[in-house]
Design an enzyme around this catalytic site. Sequence first.
Site, PDB file in Angstrom:
ATOM      1  N   HIS A   1       0.706  -1.108   0.003  1.00 18.46           N
ATOM      2  CA  HIS A   1      -0.064   0.028  -0.029  1.00 18.46           C
ATOM      3  C   HIS A   1       1.119   1.124  -0.093  1.00 18.46           C
ATOM      4  CE1 HIS A   1      -3.865  -2.095   1.748  1.00 18.46           C
ATOM      5  NE2 HIS A   1      -3.475  -2.734   0.536  1.00 18.46           N
TER       6      HIS A   1
ATOM      7  N   GLU B   1       0.726   4.050   1.835  1.00 19.37           N
ATOM      8  CA  GLU B   1       1.022   4.318   3.268  1.00 19.37           C
ATOM      9  C   GLU B   1       2.200   3.444   3.621  1.00 19.37           C
ATOM     10  OE1 GLU B   1      -3.688   4.403   3.096  1.00 19.37           O
ATOM     11  OE2 GLU B   1      -2.004   3.161   2.410  1.00 19.37           O
TER      12      GLU B   1
ATOM     13  N   CYS C   1      -5.916   1.174   5.706  1.00 21.40           N
ATOM     14  CA  CYS C   1      -6.423  -0.069   6.036  1.00 21.40           C
ATOM     15  C   CYS C   1      -5.922  -0.289   7.329  1.00 21.40           C
ATOM     16  CB  CYS C   1      -5.767  -1.177   4.863  1.00 21.40           C
ATOM     17  SG  CYS C   1      -4.310  -1.681   5.317  1.00 21.40           S
TER      18      CYS C   1
ATOM     19  N   CYS D   1      -1.954  -0.918   7.463  1.00 17.01           N
ATOM     20  CA  CYS D   1      -1.370   0.419   7.681  1.00 17.01           C
ATOM     21  C   CYS D   1      -1.440   1.204   8.872  1.00 17.01           C
ATOM     22  CB  CYS D   1      -1.789   1.158   6.147  1.00 17.01           C
ATOM     23  SG  CYS D   1      -1.165   0.107   4.911  1.00 17.01           S
TER      24      CYS D   1
END
Length: 144
Positions: free
Chosen positions: A68, A70, A96, A99
Amino acid sequence: MDICHVVSSRGNCMRRKVAALIVCDRRIVSTGYNGTPRGIRNCFEGGCPRCSSEVGSGGGLGECICAHAEENAIVQAACHGIAVKGGTLYSMLNPCLLCTKMIINAGIVEVVYEEEYHFTEQARSLFAEAGVQCRRYRRTQTKA
């Protein structure tokens, strides 16, 4: 947030182009976008089995090897020895759960996101308990 949109164009995920950046002392210190890990074939080259499949949104996530935005912003900072403690993370989507945990452990104190995407109550609760400010960015339209 506009810079996030520019950075997202570097994403190599075939499903979704998302970017995040981390700001410390009003200076961008790291950026990240979603895609396969360094040294792994990109999604558009067949690197991620999930992204190459016809599975619907939210399905087959156990097969996805993409990181991801992040996550990549935090890891890139760590890779280059850049501290993010006390910083603000800007992201095109809300984080999410995984993260969220990384953001908390990295010492980031604020998250600003543009769009909601599967924001779980558990992630919201973790941010609240850890004292991480989390807010949605809303674009304002200026009259020309």
